[in-house]
Motif scaffolding. Structure first.
Motif, PDB file in Angstrom:
ATOM      1  N   ARG A   3      -9.578  13.004 -21.291  1.00 26.15           N
ATOM      2  CA  ARG A   3      -9.793  13.676 -22.564  1.00 26.15           C
ATOM      3  C   ARG A   3     -11.033  14.578 -22.552  1.00 26.15           C
ATOM      4  O   ARG A   3     -11.017  15.668 -23.089  1.00 26.15           O
ATOM      5  CB  ARG A   3      -9.946  12.642 -23.693  1.00 26.15           C
ATOM      6  N   ILE A  40       2.575   1.836  -3.367  1.00 30.25           N
ATOM      7  CA  ILE A  40       1.660   2.337  -4.392  1.00 30.25           C
ATOM      8  C   ILE A  40       1.315   3.796  -4.105  1.00 30.25           C
ATOM      9  O   ILE A  40       1.222   4.620  -5.012  1.00 30.25           O
ATOM     10  CB  ILE A  40       0.379   1.481  -4.436  1.00 30.25           C
ATOM     11  N   LEU A  41       1.169   4.130  -2.812  1.00 27.23           N
ATOM     12  CA  LEU A  41       0.827   5.509  -2.450  1.00 27.23           C
ATOM     13  C   LEU A  41       1.937   6.462  -2.882  1.00 27.23           C
ATOM     14  O   LEU A  41       1.681   7.580  -3.309  1.00 27.23           O
ATOM     15  CB  LEU A  41       0.602   5.595  -0.945  1.00 27.23           C
ATOM     16  N   ALA A  65      -3.580  -1.620  -5.202  1.00 24.69           N
ATOM     17  CA  ALA A  65      -2.355  -2.232  -4.692  1.00 24.69           C
ATOM     18  C   ALA A  65      -2.456  -3.735  -4.450  1.00 24.69           C
ATOM     19  O   ALA A  65      -1.499  -4.450  -4.690  1.00 24.69           O
ATOM     20  CB  ALA A  65      -1.952  -1.541  -3.391  1.00 24.69           C
ATOM     21  N   ASP A 110       1.033   4.921 -12.645  1.00 27.93           N
ATOM     22  CA  ASP A 110       1.887   5.720 -13.522  1.00 27.93           C
ATOM     23  C   ASP A 110       1.276   5.918 -14.907  1.00 27.93           C
ATOM     24  O   ASP A 110       1.987   5.901 -15.914  1.00 27.93           O
ATOM     25  CB  ASP A 110       3.289   5.092 -13.646  1.00 27.93           C
ATOM     26  N   ARG A 111      -0.054   6.063 -14.951  1.00 24.91           N
ATOM     27  CA  ARG A 111      -0.698   6.425 -16.209  1.00 24.91           C
ATOM     28  C   ARG A 111      -1.481   7.709 -15.944  1.00 24.91           C
ATOM     29  O   ARG A 111      -1.354   8.307 -14.895  1.00 24.91           O
ATOM     30  CB  ARG A 111      -1.695   5.356 -16.674  1.00 24.91           C
ATOM     31  N   TYR A 112      -2.301   8.122 -16.921  1.00 24.46           N
ATOM     32  CA  TYR A 112      -3.124   9.309 -16.705  1.00 24.46           C
ATOM     33  C   TYR A 112      -4.568   8.952 -16.375  1.00 24.46           C
ATOM     34  O   TYR A 112      -5.234   9.653 -15.645  1.00 24.46           O
ATOM     35  CB  TYR A 112      -3.119  10.201 -17.948  1.00 24.46           C
ATOM     36  N   THR A 155       4.996  10.119  -8.698  1.00 24.64           N
ATOM     37  CA  THR A 155       5.884   9.814  -9.821  1.00 24.64           C
ATOM     38  C   THR A 155       5.218  10.261 -11.113  1.00 24.64           C
ATOM     39  O   THR A 155       3.995  10.347 -11.196  1.00 24.64           O
ATOM     40  CB  THR A 155       6.196   8.311  -9.901  1.00 24.64           C
ATOM     41  N   ARG A 156       6.043  10.546 -12.096  1.00 22.56           N
ATOM     42  CA  ARG A 156       5.503  10.980 -13.389  1.00 22.56           C
ATOM     43  C   ARG A 156       4.902   9.791 -14.128  1.00 22.56           C
ATOM     44  O   ARG A 156       5.376   8.670 -14.010  1.00 22.56           O
ATOM     45  CB  ARG A 156       6.618  11.587 -14.227  1.00 22.56           C
ATOM     46  N   ALA A 157       3.859  10.078 -14.922  1.00 21.47           N
ATOM     47  CA  ALA A 157       3.242   9.013 -15.709  1.00 21.47           C
ATOM     48  C   ALA A 157       4.212   8.551 -16.793  1.00 21.47           C
ATOM     49  O   ALA A 157       4.911   9.363 -17.392  1.00 21.47           O
ATOM     50  CB  ALA A 157       1.953   9.509 -16.336  1.00 21.47           C
ATOM     51  N   GLU A 158       4.246   7.241 -16.995  1.00 22.53           N
ATOM     52  CA  GLU A 158       5.133   6.693 -18.018  1.00 22.53           C
ATOM     53  C   GLU A 158       4.545   6.873 -19.406  1.00 22.53           C
ATOM     54  O   GLU A 158       5.261   6.870 -20.398  1.00 22.53           O
ATOM     55  CB  GLU A 158       5.340   5.187 -17.772  1.00 22.53           C
ATOM     56  N   THR A 159       3.235   7.029 -19.467  1.00 22.95           N
ATOM     57  CA  THR A 159       2.582   7.060 -20.768  1.00 22.95           C
ATOM     58  C   THR A 159       2.751   8.431 -21.415  1.00 22.95           C
ATOM     59  O   THR A 159       3.012   9.421 -20.764  1.00 22.95           O
ATOM     60  CB  THR A 159       1.092   6.753 -20.629  1.00 22.95           C
ATOM     61  N   LEU A 191       0.837  -1.203   0.000  1.00 21.40           N
ATOM     62  CA  LEU A 191       0.000   0.000   0.000  1.00 21.40           C
ATOM     63  C   LEU A 191       0.875   1.257   0.000  1.00 21.40           C
ATOM     64  O   LEU A 191       0.620   2.195  -0.750  1.00 21.40           O
ATOM     65  CB  LEU A 191      -0.906   0.012   1.222  1.00 21.40           C
ATOM     66  N   ILE A 249      -3.288   7.213 -11.887  1.00 25.35           N
ATOM     67  CA  ILE A 249      -2.172   7.938 -11.278  1.00 25.35           C
ATOM     68  C   ILE A 249      -1.285   6.980 -10.493  1.00 25.35           C
ATOM     69  O   ILE A 249      -0.062   7.036 -10.573  1.00 25.35           O
ATOM     70  CB  ILE A 249      -2.718   9.064 -10.382  1.00 25.35           C
ATOM     71  N   TRP A 250      -1.903   6.044  -9.780  1.00 31.28           N
ATOM     72  CA  TRP A 250      -1.106   5.125  -8.965  1.00 31.28           C
ATOM     73  C   TRP A 250      -0.405   4.070  -9.794  1.00 31.28           C
ATOM     74  O   TRP A 250       0.488   3.396  -9.326  1.00 31.28           O
ATOM     75  CB  TRP A 250      -1.990   4.471  -7.898  1.00 31.28           C
ATOM     76  N   LEU A 256      -7.189   2.903  -3.164  1.00 28.20           N
ATOM     77  CA  LEU A 256      -5.787   2.518  -3.037  1.00 28.20           C
ATOM     78  C   LEU A 256      -5.670   1.005  -2.834  1.00 28.20           C
ATOM     79  O   LEU A 256      -4.793   0.357  -3.425  1.00 28.20           O
ATOM     80  CB  LEU A 256      -5.161   3.253  -1.854  1.00 28.20           C
ATOM     81  N   GLN A 301       1.035  11.345 -24.040  1.00 29.18           N
ATOM     82  CA  GLN A 301      -0.250  11.787 -24.582  1.00 29.18           C
ATOM     83  C   GLN A 301      -0.137  11.805 -26.095  1.00 29.18           C
ATOM     84  O   GLN A 301       0.179  12.820 -26.698  1.00 29.18           O
ATOM     85  CB  GLN A 301      -0.584  13.176 -24.031  1.00 29.18           C
ATOM     86  N   TYR A 302      -0.455  10.685 -26.745  1.00 36.99           N
ATOM     87  CA  TYR A 302       0.041  10.430 -28.094  1.00 36.99           C
ATOM     88  C   TYR A 302      -0.265  11.474 -29.166  1.00 36.99           C
ATOM     89  O   TYR A 302       0.685  12.078 -29.646  1.00 36.99           O
ATOM     90  CB  TYR A 302      -0.343   9.026 -28.543  1.00 36.99           C
ATOM     91  N   PRO A 303      -1.508  11.769 -29.515  1.00 37.16           N
ATOM     92  CA  PRO A 303      -1.601  12.609 -30.731  1.00 37.16           C
ATOM     93  C   PRO A 303      -0.928  13.964 -30.560  1.00 37.16           C
ATOM     94  O   PRO A 303      -0.371  14.496 -31.516  1.00 37.16           O
ATOM     95  CB  PRO A 303      -3.102  12.780 -30.944  1.00 37.16           C
ATOM     96  N   GLU A 304      -0.949  14.516 -29.345  1.00 32.81           N
ATOM     97  CA  GLU A 304      -0.321  15.826 -29.135  1.00 32.81           C
ATOM     98  C   GLU A 304       1.180  15.680 -28.935  1.00 32.81           C
ATOM     99  O   GLU A 304       1.954  16.574 -29.284  1.00 32.81           O
ATOM    100  CB  GLU A 304      -0.903  16.512 -27.897  1.00 32.81           C
ATOM    101  N   HIS A 361       3.548   6.275  -5.431  1.00 34.10           N
ATOM    102  CA  HIS A 361       3.457   6.505  -6.869  1.00 34.10           C
ATOM    103  C   HIS A 361       2.531   7.654  -7.217  1.00 34.10           C
ATOM    104  O   HIS A 361       2.401   8.006  -8.391  1.00 34.10           O
ATOM    105  CB  HIS A 361       3.005   5.233  -7.583  1.00 34.10           C
TER     106      HIS A 361
END
Lengths: 175, 317
Positions: free
Chosen positions: B43, A15-16, B280, B37-39, A21-25, A12, B34-35, B276, A27-30, A18
């Motif tokens: 949109r 994960i918290l 997790a 590491d995505r968005y 942390t910055r998103a790994e993905t 827990l 967010i947890w 959460l 934002q594709y078209p832009e 995270h």
């Protein structure tokens, strides 16, 4: 049991963390993702450094292709060079595996870091030679097949290629 | 509170809870994103909040289909039951000293009864679908209910003992000196786990475990009926968070801020905690779930009960 609980709490907490942390993905078209130079995307046919097309229509790519999406017809030019009369790739079948690139003896067929090839009409996914051919050398800048191969063409006879010795006359006894 | 006031406040609660559950579908996906590491959905509209509207439009315009092999009447009744039961559960929640629908001296029992009724919906939905996956989901739900309902009620008895009342307002008032999450830490722990299991949330969503049972009890459901099941699940999540806030974290009590705001903050924090947990913790195997319930949670609850009773007696005498 307590160990299990501790492990769950640790999960827990990890994960918290995270949340920050910055998103790994991407934002594709832009925002375009970085694609490595050796990314396997849209297929092109390249020219040699002299501006002649590299493809010699040997059919090895069509044989290597696991989904049989390449079709071509060989022709011979007046100076003795081989070339494809037509070269067709059906991209609705292509799986971008790169086997054709590995099979190609002349570095003609190459995969590029481009994947944006959506079409509304399936027929538009079939690329002909004029769509595939680019005016450049692609990933290999100095390679010219006819300069290293033993094939005789106009302006270069047998034995005149780079690193090539004169052919041995098997009917003569002289050394 | 007057009769009319209570009725209008009840209607307001229904609208607010359903709206909250709808927004929660988007919020949960956003937080999970967010947890991980995505968005998440970002949109449509500001922060993607209009995703809720898009989802609703899609679910409302879908074909309202009942499979020909299903038990028609029960099939249609099942998704309604969970929403009705969960919404009724909100009736006893005290949002602030004078904002509540019902203040009955059996408030806690009423809440427990309503959450138990919700299990019928899952059970009947699985049974009426006439589909083996749905049936397995229903079976699991029944077994899970039996094993977790037992200590869900028992875990709250410590709170009742310390308060001396089943009325939820009295329970909140009794926490003026100290929130029950400290003397009843064990009770909180067990009730939390039972609450997750009761609302079929991950990691205890074995009735619908999509990796094993396609979608479990709602395999055959689609469109608005599926949306009702989802609504019920999210209402359950909000309700359980409300109850935990009321029973263990002092409900509306708190310094400086107005009581209603304190209540909302606590509920929101608990909902975040539930999300959460979903992000997790992986889902346990079915036999692990059962043995956890009977071999660990039930003894822990009984221990809590005995110790609380002894301490309460000692303090009195």
């Amino acid at each position: 049991m307590l160990n299990g609980l501790r492990s769950q709490l640790q999960t827990l907490w990890t994960i918290l963390q995270h949340s920050f942390t910055r998103a790994e993905t991407v934002q594709y078209p832009e925002q375009m993702p970085y694609l490595a130079p050796r990314y396997r995307g849209r297929i092109v046919l390249t020219n040699d450094p002299d501006g002649e097309e590299r493809c010699v229509a040997c059919n090895l790519c069509a044989v290597a292709c696991p989904v049989d999406c390449i079709a071509l017809q060989q022709g011979v030019k007046e100076d003795g060079r081989w070339y494809p009369e037509f070269f067709r790739i059906n991209f609705s079948r292509c799986i971008m595996c790169g086997m054709c690139e590995e099979a190609c003896p002349t570095n003609a067929i190459q995969l590029t870091p481009d994947f944006e090839m959506c079409e509304y009409d399936r027929n538009n996914m079939i690329y002909e030679k004029e769509h595939l051919q680019i005016q450049g050398t692609g990933k290999y800048h100095d390679y010219n097949f006819y300069r290293v191969s033993g094939l005789a063409i106009t302006g270069k006879d047998k034995g005149e290629a780079q690193h090539e010795a004169q052919p041995i006359d098997v009917k003569s006894l002289l050394p | 509170m007057t009769e009319l006031g209570a009725i209008s406040f009840g209607l307001f609660i229904i609208v607010a809870a359903v709206g909250g559950a709808a927004v929660l579908t988007w919020f949960e996906r956003r937080m999970l994103g967010i947890w991980q590491d995505r968005y998440g959905p970002n949109r449509l509209g500001p922060f993607g909040i209009l995703q809720v509207a898009a989802d609703m439009l899609k679910l409302l315009t879908k074909d309202d289909w009942v499979p020909p092999f299903a038990d028609r009447a029960v099939f249609i009744f099942a998704p309604t039951a969970i929403v009705v039961a969960m919404l009724l559960g909100f009736a006893v929640v005290p949002f602030s000293p004078d904002l509540y629908v019902l203040d009955v001296n059996i408030g806690l029992l009423f809440f427990l009864g309503m959450t138990s009724l919700a299990v019928y919906s899952v059970l009947l939905g699985g049974l009426a679908s006439n589909n083996k996956y749905a049936l397995l989901g229903g079976l699991r739900s029944a077994a899970q209910m039996v094993s977790y309902e037992v200590f869900m009620g028992l875990s709250l008895m410590g709170v009742v003992m310390l308060t001396g009342s089943f009325s939820l307002r009295a329970i909140v008032e009794a926490q003026r000196d100290m929130w029950f999450c400290i003397p009843q830490a064990l009770g909180l722990f067990t009730f939390l786990i039972a609450g997750i299991a009761e609302s079929h949330r991950l990691p205890f969503d074995l009735p619908e475990a999509e990796h094993e049972l396609t979608a479990g009890f709602h395999t055959e459901y689609g469109g608005m009926k599926f949306a009702m099941f989802m609504l019920g699940e999210y209402l359950g999540l909000i309700l359980i968070s409300c109850m935990i806030a009321t029973l263990f974290f002092g409900g509306w009590l708190g310094p400086w801020l107005p009581p209603l705001l304190w209540f909302c903050i606590k509920v929101f924090a608990l909902i975040m905690f539930f999300i959460l947990l979903r992000a997790a913790i992986p889902r346990p195997r079915y036999d692990q779930l059962m043995s956890l319930g009977w071999k660990v949670m039930l003894p822990l609850t009984l221990l809590n009960l005995v110790v609380t009773g002894a301490v309460a007696l000692w303090l009195e005498g």
